[in-house]
Design a protein around this motif. Structure first.
Motif, PDB file in Angstrom:
ATOM      1  N   LEU A 185      14.629 -71.467  45.657  1.00 38.23           N
ATOM      2  CA  LEU A 185      13.987 -71.515  46.978  1.00 38.23           C
ATOM      3  C   LEU A 185      13.528 -70.113  47.393  1.00 38.23           C
ATOM      4  O   LEU A 185      12.423 -69.940  47.925  1.00 38.23           O
ATOM      5  CB  LEU A 185      15.007 -72.043  47.993  1.00 38.23           C
ATOM      6  N   LEU A 186      14.385 -69.128  47.113  1.00 35.69           N
ATOM      7  CA  LEU A 186      14.040 -67.734  47.413  1.00 35.69           C
ATOM      8  C   LEU A 186      12.795 -67.311  46.631  1.00 35.69           C
ATOM      9  O   LEU A 186      11.858 -66.751  47.226  1.00 35.69           O
ATOM     10  CB  LEU A 186      15.223 -66.814  47.066  1.00 35.69           C
ATOM     11  N   ILE A 187      12.756 -67.591  45.344  1.00 35.61           N
ATOM     12  CA  ILE A 187      11.617 -67.178  44.500  1.00 35.61           C
ATOM     13  C   ILE A 187      10.341 -67.868  44.982  1.00 35.61           C
ATOM     14  O   ILE A 187       9.285 -67.250  45.123  1.00 35.61           O
ATOM     15  CB  ILE A 187      11.870 -67.511  42.993  1.00 35.61           C
ATOM     16  N   ASP A 188      10.447 -69.163  45.272  1.00 33.43           N
ATOM     17  CA  ASP A 188       9.285 -69.922  45.741  1.00 33.43           C
ATOM     18  C   ASP A 188       8.771 -69.346  47.064  1.00 33.43           C
ATOM     19  O   ASP A 188       7.569 -69.164  47.244  1.00 33.43           O
ATOM     20  CB  ASP A 188       9.673 -71.391  45.910  1.00 33.43           C
ATOM     21  N   ALA A 189       9.694 -69.038  47.967  1.00 30.36           N
ATOM     22  CA  ALA A 189       9.299 -68.486  49.274  1.00 30.36           C
ATOM     23  C   ALA A 189       8.753 -67.065  49.132  1.00 30.36           C
ATOM     24  O   ALA A 189       7.833 -66.669  49.866  1.00 30.36           O
ATOM     25  CB  ALA A 189      10.499 -68.506  50.226  1.00 30.36           C
ATOM     26  N   LEU A 190       9.293 -66.308  48.180  1.00 32.62           N
ATOM     27  CA  LEU A 190       8.756 -64.962  47.930  1.00 32.62           C
ATOM     28  C   LEU A 190       7.324 -65.057  47.398  1.00 32.62           C
ATOM     29  O   LEU A 190       6.460 -64.270  47.786  1.00 32.62           O
ATOM     30  CB  LEU A 190       9.627 -64.222  46.904  1.00 32.62           C
ATOM     31  N   ARG A 191       7.069 -66.021  46.522  1.00 32.43           N
ATOM     32  CA  ARG A 191       5.709 -66.195  45.972  1.00 32.43           C
ATOM     33  C   ARG A 191       4.748 -66.637  47.077  1.00 32.43           C
ATOM     34  O   ARG A 191       3.589 -66.227  47.104  1.00 32.43           O
ATOM     35  CB  ARG A 191       5.716 -67.214  44.816  1.00 32.43           C
ATOM     36  N   ASP A 192       5.229 -67.481  47.976  1.00 27.20           N
ATOM     37  CA  ASP A 192       4.396 -67.901  49.113  1.00 27.20           C
ATOM     38  C   ASP A 192       4.058 -66.686  49.972  1.00 27.20           C
ATOM     39  O   ASP A 192       2.908 -66.507  50.388  1.00 27.20           O
ATOM     40  CB  ASP A 192       5.126 -68.967  49.935  1.00 27.20           C
ATOM     41  N   ALA A 193       5.069 -65.829  50.206  1.00 30.19           N
ATOM     42  CA  ALA A 193       4.838 -64.621  51.019  1.00 30.19           C
ATOM     43  C   ALA A 193       3.875 -63.674  50.315  1.00 30.19           C
ATOM     44  O   ALA A 193       2.997 -63.081  50.951  1.00 30.19           O
ATOM     45  CB  ALA A 193       6.168 -63.915  51.295  1.00 30.19           C
ATOM     46  N   TYR A 194       4.005 -63.564  48.997  1.00 29.36           N
ATOM     47  CA  TYR A 194       3.124 -62.691  48.225  1.00 29.36           C
ATOM     48  C   TYR A 194       1.676 -63.179  48.344  1.00 29.36           C
ATOM     49  O   TYR A 194       0.761 -62.403  48.593  1.00 29.36           O
ATOM     50  CB  TYR A 194       3.577 -62.676  46.758  1.00 29.36           C
ATOM     51  N   SER A 195       1.479 -64.482  48.191  1.00 27.87           N
ATOM     52  CA  SER A 195       0.138 -65.066  48.331  1.00 27.87           C
ATOM     53  C   SER A 195      -0.381 -64.883  49.761  1.00 27.87           C
ATOM     54  O   SER A 195      -1.553 -64.564  49.978  1.00 27.87           O
ATOM     55  CB  SER A 195       0.183 -66.558  47.962  1.00 27.87           C
ATOM     56  N   THR A 196       0.500 -65.073  50.736  1.00 27.83           N
ATOM     57  CA  THR A 196       0.128 -64.900  52.148  1.00 27.83           C
ATOM     58  C   THR A 196      -0.380 -63.487  52.396  1.00 27.83           C
ATOM     59  O   THR A 196      -1.441 -63.294  53.008  1.00 27.83           O
ATOM     60  CB  THR A 196       1.362 -65.184  53.048  1.00 27.83           C
ATOM     61  N   GLU A 197       0.363 -62.509  51.912  1.00 25.52           N
ATOM     62  CA  GLU A 197      -0.020 -61.111  52.140  1.00 25.52           C
ATOM     63  C   GLU A 197      -1.334 -60.787  51.426  1.00 25.52           C
ATOM     64  O   GLU A 197      -2.176 -60.071  51.969  1.00 25.52           O
ATOM     65  CB  GLU A 197       1.085 -60.159  51.655  1.00 25.52           C
ATOM     66  N   GLN A 198      -1.518 -61.315  50.217  1.00 27.16           N
ATOM     67  CA  GLN A 198      -2.771 -61.067  49.485  1.00 27.16           C
ATOM     68  C   GLN A 198      -3.957 -61.672  50.229  1.00 27.16           C
ATOM     69  O   GLN A 198      -5.017 -61.051  50.342  1.00 27.16           O
ATOM     70  CB  GLN A 198      -2.708 -61.677  48.068  1.00 27.16           C
ATOM     71  N   GLN A 199      -3.770 -62.880  50.738  1.00 27.77           N
ATOM     72  CA  GLN A 199      -4.854 -63.534  51.476  1.00 27.77           C
ATOM     73  C   GLN A 199      -5.197 -62.745  52.737  1.00 27.77           C
ATOM     74  O   GLN A 199      -6.365 -62.595  53.105  1.00 27.77           O
ATOM     75  CB  GLN A 199      -4.466 -64.959  51.851  1.00 27.77           C
ATOM     76  N   LEU A 200      -4.165 -62.235  53.403  1.00 31.97           N
ATOM     77  CA  LEU A 200      -4.393 -61.469  54.627  1.00 31.97           C
ATOM     78  C   LEU A 200      -5.087 -60.147  54.306  1.00 31.97           C
ATOM     79  O   LEU A 200      -5.994 -59.723  55.036  1.00 31.97           O
ATOM     80  CB  LEU A 200      -3.066 -61.214  55.357  1.00 31.97           C
ATOM     81  N   LEU A 201      -4.696 -59.556  53.202  1.00 38.83           N
ATOM     82  CA  LEU A 201      -5.311 -58.300  52.762  1.00 38.83           C
ATOM     83  C   LEU A 201      -6.820 -58.502  52.545  1.00 38.83           C
ATOM     84  O   LEU A 201      -7.629 -57.648  52.912  1.00 38.83           O
ATOM     85  CB  LEU A 201      -4.637 -57.860  51.453  1.00 38.83           C
ATOM     86  N   ASN A 202      -7.186 -59.642  51.974  1.00 40.05           N
ATOM     87  CA  ASN A 202      -8.606 -59.939  51.758  1.00 40.05           C
ATOM     88  C   ASN A 202      -9.329 -60.205  53.070  1.00 40.05           C
ATOM     89  O   ASN A 202     -10.507 -59.897  53.208  1.00 40.05           O
ATOM     90  CB  ASN A 202      -8.766 -61.180  50.858  1.00 40.05           C
TER      91      ASN A 202
END
Ligand SMILES: [Fe+2]
Length: 165
Positions: free
Chosen positions: A8-25
């Motif tokens: 669950l932690l890894i999945d949520a970390l990947r979601d956060a990583y994608s979230t931050e990348q999308q926001l960066l764009n």
């Protein structure tokens, strides 16, 4: 498949990583769309903060020996799309800013919820260094959210109310 709290932690970390990348764009475009200078500046300043959040997540992935890629955050995709649409709606400048702030509040709250969950998982699993780093990101998301509120209250909403009168 998610089976354990660590999954669950890894999945949520990947979601956060994608979230931050999308926001960066999205942030440069959001800064361009913003009409009030303080709002545009807040979006621009949040680029460096978001880059720091991505770096923190990368360090955590390294420590956990997991890859950051592998997930697209669908809620974030929806939130960013909604915010991007606003610039094309032909809104009066102050109303556009009010709408941009509201859309970005939703993004910030999604991130705050995500980091809040992550802090809890990391702490429960004994990853205290990761939990500390995640708490820093959570605090910065809260600061960003408060910055949006301050601009809405002092600048954008009073002006938007006037322009409607
Ligand atoms: Fe962030």
């Amino acid at each position: 498949m998610t089976k354990t709290l660590r999954d669950l932690l890894i999945d949520a970390l990947r979601d956060a990583y994608s979230t931050e990348q999308q926001l960066l764009n999205a942030l440069p475009e959001m800064a361009k769309a913003a009409q009030a200078a303080p709002l545009s500046r807040l979006f621009k300043d949040h680029i460096a903060t978001t880059q720091a959040h991505v770096r923190r997540l990368c360090v955590i992935f390294e420590e956990l020996e997991e890859a950051p890629e592998g997930k697209v955050s669908l809620p974030m995709e929806g939130l960013v799309t909604e915010s991007q649409k606003l610039a094309q709606e032909g809104l009066p400048p102050d109303v556009l800013d009010a709408a941009l702030i509201a859309a970005t509040h939703k993004i910030a709250h999604y991130e705050m919820a995500a980091y809040g969950n992550l802090c809890g998982y990391a702490a429960s699993l004994g990853h205290s260094k990761a939990a500390k780093a995640l708490r820093s990101s959570l605090a910065e998301e809260k600061k960003f959210d408060a910055g949006l509120t301050a601009i809405a209250k002092t600048k954008v909403n009073p002006r938007a109310t006037k322009s409607a009168a």
